[in-house]
Motif scaffolding. Structure first.
Motif, mmCIF file in Angstrom:
data_model
loop_
_atom_site.group_PDB
_atom_site.id
_atom_site.type_symbol
_atom_site.label_atom_id
_atom_site.label_comp_id
_atom_site.label_asym_id
_atom_site.label_seq_id
_atom_site.Cartn_x
_atom_site.Cartn_y
_atom_site.Cartn_z
ATOM 1 N N SER A 94 -13.093 -23.650 39.305
ATOM 2 C CA SER A 94 -12.103 -23.602 38.239
ATOM 3 C C SER A 94 -11.242 -22.351 38.355
ATOM 4 O O SER A 94 -11.753 -21.277 38.644
ATOM 5 C CB SER A 94 -12.830 -23.588 36.882
ATOM 6 O OG SER A 94 -11.927 -23.252 35.855
ATOM 7 N N PRO A 95 -9.940 -22.483 38.121
ATOM 8 C CA PRO A 95 -9.097 -21.277 38.123
ATOM 9 C C PRO A 95 -9.509 -20.296 37.022
ATOM 10 O O PRO A 95 -9.164 -19.119 37.085
ATOM 11 C CB PRO A 95 -7.684 -21.801 37.884
ATOM 12 C CG PRO A 95 -7.757 -23.275 37.826
ATOM 13 C CD PRO A 95 -9.180 -23.699 37.824
ATOM 14 N N ARG A 120 -10.390 -32.362 37.867
ATOM 15 C CA ARG A 120 -8.978 -32.648 38.174
ATOM 16 C C ARG A 120 -8.187 -32.532 36.879
ATOM 17 O O ARG A 120 -8.746 -32.265 35.842
ATOM 18 C CB ARG A 120 -8.833 -34.076 38.710
ATOM 19 C CG ARG A 120 -9.358 -34.254 40.112
ATOM 20 C CD ARG A 120 -8.202 -34.426 41.085
ATOM 21 N NE ARG A 120 -8.530 -33.863 42.392
ATOM 22 C CZ ARG A 120 -7.631 -33.663 43.337
ATOM 23 N NH1 ARG A 120 -6.358 -33.973 43.134
ATOM 24 N NH2 ARG A 120 -7.971 -33.139 44.489
ATOM 25 N N GLU A 122 -6.173 -31.296 33.795
ATOM 26 C CA GLU A 122 -6.213 -29.986 33.127
ATOM 27 C C GLU A 122 -7.628 -29.437 33.027
ATOM 28 O O GLU A 122 -7.844 -28.356 32.473
ATOM 29 C CB GLU A 122 -5.597 -30.076 31.730
ATOM 30 C CG GLU A 122 -4.169 -30.611 31.697
ATOM 31 C CD GLU A 122 -3.223 -29.824 32.593
ATOM 32 O OE1 GLU A 122 -3.247 -28.579 32.539
ATOM 33 O OE2 GLU A 122 -2.478 -30.462 33.370
ATOM 34 N N GLU A 140 -19.103 -21.457 36.581
ATOM 35 C CA GLU A 140 -17.698 -21.778 36.830
ATOM 36 C C GLU A 140 -17.187 -20.708 37.777
ATOM 37 O O GLU A 140 -17.260 -19.515 37.479
ATOM 38 C CB GLU A 140 -16.902 -21.783 35.528
ATOM 39 C CG GLU A 140 -17.212 -22.992 34.656
ATOM 40 C CD GLU A 140 -16.336 -23.072 33.413
ATOM 41 O OE1 GLU A 140 -15.136 -22.740 33.498
ATOM 42 O OE2 GLU A 140 -16.878 -23.451 32.360
ATOM 43 N N LEU A 143 -11.904 -19.395 43.407
ATOM 44 C CA LEU A 143 -11.665 -18.829 44.741
ATOM 45 C C LEU A 143 -10.665 -17.694 44.681
ATOM 46 O O LEU A 143 -10.622 -16.852 45.572
ATOM 47 C CB LEU A 143 -11.105 -19.905 45.678
ATOM 48 C CG LEU A 143 -12.052 -20.953 46.217
ATOM 49 C CD1 LEU A 143 -11.300 -21.808 47.216
ATOM 50 C CD2 LEU A 143 -13.267 -20.323 46.871
ATOM 51 N N GLY A 144 -9.823 -17.697 43.675
ATOM 52 C CA GLY A 144 -8.782 -16.682 43.588
ATOM 53 C C GLY A 144 -7.767 -17.091 42.544
ATOM 54 O O GLY A 144 -7.873 -18.157 41.939
ATOM 55 N N LEU A 148 -5.277 -25.056 42.184
ATOM 56 C CA LEU A 148 -5.338 -26.223 43.071
ATOM 57 C C LEU A 148 -5.239 -27.470 42.215
ATOM 58 O O LEU A 148 -5.336 -27.411 40.991
ATOM 59 C CB LEU A 148 -6.662 -26.208 43.846
ATOM 60 C CG LEU A 148 -6.942 -24.932 44.652
ATOM 61 C CD1 LEU A 148 -8.382 -24.926 45.157
ATOM 62 C CD2 LEU A 148 -5.962 -24.815 45.807
ATOM 63 N N GLY A 151 -10.999 -29.523 42.138
ATOM 64 C CA GLY A 151 -12.035 -28.632 42.639
ATOM 65 C C GLY A 151 -12.504 -28.920 44.059
ATOM 66 O O GLY A 151 -13.273 -28.138 44.621
HETATM 67 C C1 JET Z 1 -9.404 -23.237 41.664
HETATM 68 C C2 JET Z 1 -10.661 -22.858 42.038
HETATM 69 O O1 JET Z 1 -7.831 -24.847 41.010
HETATM 70 C C3 JET Z 1 -8.989 -24.548 41.139
HETATM 71 O O2 JET Z 1 -10.020 -25.410 40.803
HETATM 72 C C4 JET Z 1 -9.743 -26.774 40.624
HETATM 73 C C5 JET Z 1 -9.411 -27.237 39.274
HETATM 74 C C6 JET Z 1 -8.106 -27.626 39.007
HETATM 75 C C7 JET Z 1 -7.794 -28.107 37.751
HETATM 76 C C8 JET Z 1 -8.778 -28.176 36.769
HETATM 77 C C9 JET Z 1 -10.063 -27.774 37.051
HETATM 78 O O3 JET Z 1 -10.991 -27.883 36.043
HETATM 79 C C10 JET Z 1 -12.174 -27.130 36.105
HETATM 80 C C11 JET Z 1 -12.854 -27.153 34.786
HETATM 81 O O4 JET Z 1 -13.853 -26.256 34.614
HETATM 82 C C12 JET Z 1 -14.596 -26.312 33.430
HETATM 83 O O5 JET Z 1 -12.577 -27.912 33.912
HETATM 84 C C13 JET Z 1 -10.378 -27.305 38.307
HETATM 85 C C14 JET Z 1 -8.579 -22.152 41.852
HETATM 86 N N1 JET Z 1 -9.337 -21.168 42.331
HETATM 87 N N2 JET Z 1 -10.565 -21.594 42.426
#
Ligand code: JET
Length: 244
Positions: A94-95, A120, A122, A140, A143-144, A148, A151
């Motif tokens: 997750s970002p 994917r 939001e 959670e 990567l930085g 993306l 995930g």
């Molecule tokens: C990411 C990972 O973008 C990254 O991760 C993918 C992502 C994109 C959109 C939503 C999402 O949800 C995760 C979530 O966590 C509870 O809901 C994940 C950037 N850097 N590292």
């Protein structure tokens, strides 16, 4: 180690059959499972997303398919012995996660089982992580500081960083020791490396590397590593070795 991936795009994980992960599976030190989240979406349209509660743009992943998927993979409510001996961690790329680093990779390499939950849109309804954390560890991880589309690619990158640390993996154990972000290099980037020929397109390999003088070579490499780190990653200087 058992690695599971839950995703709406299982095809993203085809590269796991190649490269080091594929070899680790062949060598019997790794077991991989890729699961389609839609297999646990039971409505007519097998939908996995819905509009955000409270309003706003985009879509949010519904909790029900994730709950079913995790119950199934963790063996909750089933009379099976799917629980692997040792620790399990659910990883949600997750970002908004904590930063994934070499020390995170080292920690995760000690687990018996990692389950990557690839979100994917939001993101995944926040209650999913809350629910999973009542049964197993949940992290959670980011990567930085970039976003993306899902995930999956982050899960693959984390997988590669973790799997190459597993005992009985990389052919030459020294190659894990001297690289950037390893313990023995402190928090320095790796020094530049060269191979033959000694002269190529008008550029010569630094003379000290041809000298055979091991102490001088080590001193030159350390100096290069420090210089490179000062230029590219000043944030790494003044950090202790295990933090990079
Ligand atoms: C990411 C990972 O973008 C990254 O991760 C993918 C992502 C994109 C959109 C939503 C999402 O949800 C995760 C979530 O966590 C509870 O809901 C994940 C950037 N850097 N590292």
């Amino acid at each position: 180690m058992k690695l599971d991936y839950v995703t709406i795009f299982p095809a993203y994980f085809a590269p796991l059959d190649l490269s080091l992960v594929g070899k680790a599976v062949e060598a019997g030190i790794l077991n991989v499972g890729v699961y389609d989240l839609r297999d646990w979406a039971y409505d007519v349209h097998r939908s996995v997303d819905d509009t955000p509660m409270g309003g706003g743009a985009g879509m949010v992943m519904k909790p029900e398919p994730w709950g079913q998927a995790l119950d199934c993979l963790l063996g909750i409510g089933a009379d099976t012995d799917t629980e692997v001996n040792g620790r399990t961690c659910v990883i949600i790329p997750s970002p908004s996660g904590e930063l994934f680093s070499q020390s995170t990779a080292r920690e995760l390499a000690d687990y018996a089982r990692l389950i990557f939950a690839c979100g994917r849109y939001e993101g995944i309804d926040a209650r999913v992580a809350q629910y999973a954390s009542s049964a197993v560890e949940v992290r959670e991880l980011s990567l930085g500081d970039y976003v993306l589309n899902g995930g999956e690619v982050a899960a693959l990158a984390m997988t590669e960083a973790i799997v190459r640390l597993l005992p009985g993996f990389v052919g030459n154990p020294d190659s894990l020791e001297e690289e950037s972000h390893s313990e023995s290099m402190g928090s320095l980037l790796e020094y530049p490396v060269y191979t033959k020929p000694a002269s190529w397109r008008g550029m010569d390999v630094p003379e000290v590397l041809l000298s055979g003088h091991h102490a001088k070579i080590a001193a030159w490499r350390l100096n290069q590593a420090e210089e490179l780190t000062r230029m590219r990653r000043p944030d790494l200087l003044g950090r202790s070795g295990d933090s990079a």
